[in-house]
Design a protein around this motif. Sequence first.
Motif, short mmCIF file in Angstrom:
data_model
loop_
_atom_site.label_atom_id
_atom_site.label_comp_id
_atom_site.label_asym_id
_atom_site.label_seq_id
_atom_site.Cartn_x
_atom_site.Cartn_y
_atom_site.Cartn_z
N TRP A 1 0.83 -1.19 0.00
CA TRP A 1 0.00 0.00 0.00
C TRP A 1 0.87 1.25 0.00
CZ3 TRP A 1 -5.28 -0.47 -0.39
CH2 TRP A 1 -5.77 -1.77 -0.27
N ALA A 2 0.30 2.33 -0.49
CA ALA A 2 1.08 3.55 -0.65
C ALA A 2 1.35 4.25 0.67
CB ALA A 2 0.38 4.51 -1.61
N LEU A 3 0.33 4.36 1.51
CA LEU A 3 0.43 5.22 2.69
C LEU A 3 -0.06 4.49 3.92
CD1 LEU A 3 1.01 8.21 3.66
CD2 LEU A 3 -1.44 8.62 3.34
N GLY A 4 0.66 4.65 5.02
CA GLY A 4 0.22 4.09 6.29
C GLY A 4 -0.59 5.11 7.07
N ALA A 5 -1.58 4.64 7.82
CA ALA A 5 -2.38 5.49 8.70
C ALA A 5 -2.68 4.70 9.96
CB ALA A 5 -3.67 5.93 8.01
N GLU A 6 -3.19 5.38 10.98
CA GLU A 6 -3.53 4.72 12.24
C GLU A 6 -4.92 5.17 12.67
OE1 GLU A 6 -0.38 5.10 15.11
OE2 GLU A 6 0.96 3.84 13.91
N GLY A 7 -5.92 4.52 12.10
CA GLY A 7 -7.29 4.96 12.31
C GLY A 7 -7.79 4.87 13.73
N SER A 8 -7.16 4.03 14.57
CA SER A 8 -7.58 3.92 15.97
C SER A 8 -6.70 4.71 16.92
CB SER A 8 -7.60 2.44 16.39
OG SER A 8 -8.66 1.76 15.76
N ASN A 9 -5.79 5.47 16.38
CA ASN A 9 -4.90 6.32 17.18
C ASN A 9 -5.52 7.71 17.22
OD1 ASN A 9 -2.85 8.03 18.13
ND2 ASN A 9 -1.22 6.83 17.16
N LEU A 10 -6.23 8.02 18.31
CA LEU A 10 -7.02 9.25 18.35
C LEU A 10 -6.15 10.50 18.20
CD1 LEU A 10 -9.65 8.48 21.15
CD2 LEU A 10 -9.54 7.69 18.78
N SER A 11 -5.01 10.52 18.87
CA SER A 11 -4.15 11.70 18.79
C SER A 11 -3.63 11.90 17.38
CB SER A 11 -2.98 11.57 19.77
OG SER A 11 -3.43 11.60 21.10
N ASN A 12 -3.20 10.82 16.74
CA ASN A 12 -2.70 10.96 15.37
C ASN A 12 -3.81 11.41 14.43
OD1 ASN A 12 -1.93 9.37 12.53
ND2 ASN A 12 -0.24 10.42 13.54
N ASN A 13 -5.02 10.90 14.63
CA ASN A 13 -6.15 11.38 13.82
C ASN A 13 -6.31 12.89 13.94
OD1 ASN A 13 -6.83 8.81 12.95
ND2 ASN A 13 -8.48 8.52 14.44
N ILE A 14 -6.24 13.39 15.17
CA ILE A 14 -6.38 14.83 15.39
C ILE A 14 -5.26 15.60 14.71
CG2 ILE A 14 -6.16 16.63 17.17
CD1 ILE A 14 -8.95 15.51 16.90
N HIS A 15 -4.04 15.12 14.85
CA HIS A 15 -2.91 15.83 14.25
C HIS A 15 -3.11 15.98 12.75
CE1 HIS A 15 -0.19 14.27 17.78
NE2 HIS A 15 -1.13 15.12 18.17
N GLN A 16 -3.54 14.90 12.10
CA GLN A 16 -3.68 14.94 10.64
C GLN A 16 -4.84 15.84 10.21
OE1 GLN A 16 -1.27 13.72 9.09
NE2 GLN A 16 -0.42 12.17 10.46
N VAL A 17 -6.00 15.71 10.87
CA VAL A 17 -7.15 16.49 10.42
C VAL A 17 -7.02 17.95 10.84
CG1 VAL A 17 -8.64 14.46 10.36
CG2 VAL A 17 -8.68 15.96 12.37
N ARG B 1 -8.25 4.64 -2.07
CA ARG B 1 -7.78 3.27 -1.81
C ARG B 1 -6.26 3.14 -1.87
NH1 ARG B 1 -12.53 0.72 -1.53
NH2 ARG B 1 -14.25 1.48 -2.83
N ILE B 2 -5.59 4.11 -1.24
CA ILE B 2 -4.13 4.02 -1.15
C ILE B 2 -3.69 3.72 0.29
CG2 ILE B 2 -3.77 5.52 -3.15
CD1 ILE B 2 -3.03 7.77 -1.21
N VAL B 3 -4.66 3.57 1.20
CA VAL B 3 -4.41 3.14 2.58
C VAL B 3 -5.13 1.82 2.78
CG1 VAL B 3 -4.83 3.66 5.01
CG2 VAL B 3 -4.17 5.50 3.45
N ALA B 4 -4.46 0.84 3.36
CA ALA B 4 -5.05 -0.48 3.57
C ALA B 4 -6.23 -0.40 4.51
CB ALA B 4 -4.00 -1.44 4.12
N PRO B 5 -7.33 -1.11 4.23
CA PRO B 5 -8.48 -1.11 5.14
C PRO B 5 -8.11 -1.53 6.56
CG PRO B 5 -9.10 -2.07 3.02
CD PRO B 5 -7.61 -1.85 2.98
N GLY B 6 -7.15 -2.42 6.70
CA GLY B 6 -6.74 -2.86 8.03
C GLY B 6 -6.18 -1.76 8.90
N ASN B 7 -5.73 -0.66 8.27
CA ASN B 7 -5.20 0.46 9.04
C ASN B 7 -6.27 1.14 9.89
OD1 ASN B 7 -2.42 1.93 7.15
ND2 ASN B 7 -2.87 -0.18 7.68
N ALA B 8 -7.53 0.85 9.61
CA ALA B 8 -8.61 1.41 10.44
C ALA B 8 -8.49 0.95 11.89
CB ALA B 8 -9.97 1.03 9.88
N GLU B 9 -7.86 -0.20 12.12
CA GLU B 9 -7.72 -0.74 13.46
C GLU B 9 -6.34 -0.46 14.07
OE1 GLU B 9 -8.63 -4.88 13.30
OE2 GLU B 9 -10.67 -4.57 12.58
#
Length: 438
Positions: free
Chosen positions: A195-211, A251-259
């Motif tokens: 996948w192109a990009l990693g994300a951490e959908g369950s990491n609340l602080s990281n979500n805030i930083h990005q948005v 669809r450049i972030v894996a669905p599993g990154n939601a967890e």
Amino acid sequence: MRRFRAVAGAAVAAALLATTTACGGGSPTGGDADASPRTLTYWASNQGPNLEADRKVLEPELRKFEERTGITVELEVVPWPDLLNRIMAATTSGQGPDVLNIGNTWSSSLQATGALLPWDEGNLARIGGRERFVEAAFASTGTAGRAPAAVPLYSMAYALYYNKKMFADAGVTRPPATWDELVATGKRLSGNGRWALGAEGSNLSNNIHQVFVLGKQHGADFFDAQGRPDFTSDGAVAAVKQYVDLMATHRIVAPGNAEYAQNQSLSDFAKGRTAMVLWQAAATTFASQGMDDNEWGVAPAPVRSGAPGRGRNVNSMVSGVNLAVFENTDNLDGALEFVEFMTSDEEQRILCGRYGSVPPVKAAQDGPAFDRPELRVLRDTLATSAAPLPQVPSESQFETVVGTAVKNLFAAAASGDAVTTESVRAELDKAQRQMPRQ
């Protein structure tokens, strides 16, 4: 542990404990050093790849402090998921450390409890004055117009890290500078189980930083000029949708990154499962997972168009760790002496060098350790294109409720549900209704 009286802000503390999930008795008096206690307790945040790594970094420096002052420092390294709740519990229980690390985004929330020592001009003079510190770092030490609740200890910013081999194999010659370029590049990099990009959908602080950064790029701040939540503005909705759409639409972030939670996206990157990750000061983590420095590159995080800068071209939040003192420590002189030691030019070079962070003390930024490509990008970002998260008392609730809204939207995307402007606005409206009334 030191015991101190319950603070007047106990109601604030209780409200924070209800909504957050995280990143000595007696009054302080002066007197001669011989009359002061010879022990301090220190809660350090987890900066390295694990708690033991932090102890290996910090313990030699604490022994150095003891040799110089005769004061023993009792160290506890607290994991980020536990740190804020531990601090808030200490403000209400009457038990806590003398000195502690706090995430710089929590400064105003913790300041509102009344538990932390104000860094007025007199206290700042004890450590050399405010002018020693980078201004961007000092912007995240508390509410404007009040004495800071802490002082900067480690500074960081977000950057785009990329896998050089994966880029070369896909024929990509340079890292993307805009979000459109990132999506186009990402489609070339995704496939065959990668996948192109990693994300951490369950990491609340990281979500805030990005948005938060995307919100700045869309002209939104998430709070109005009076400090009231404003989560459903068109800009805030567009920012959250743009971030989740990296999975839901592009669809450049894996669905599993939601967890994914803390640091899981970094592990995927180090193992060659993803080609890019947006992160802060990641070199030491990559090295701890066996990735050589020459395998990855670093570039400024993307903007919508043009080059990073102020206003709508902000591309990072001001990230970092601050150092605070509980106001009712029974060893104020020792605590101030310890803060002076930790923020000295010498210790800043040592500690920030080992953690791969940018020293917030200006004079400590010289030397080869801070002239590496990664640190140059992070230092330039902090100086020219980073903004502090809202310095409002309810900031930590904001991280929880909006971070959870983004988590829920990632979960929907991973399940194949449509993420629309309306569904994003509905999640943000629900988050706003969970915020305390002003």
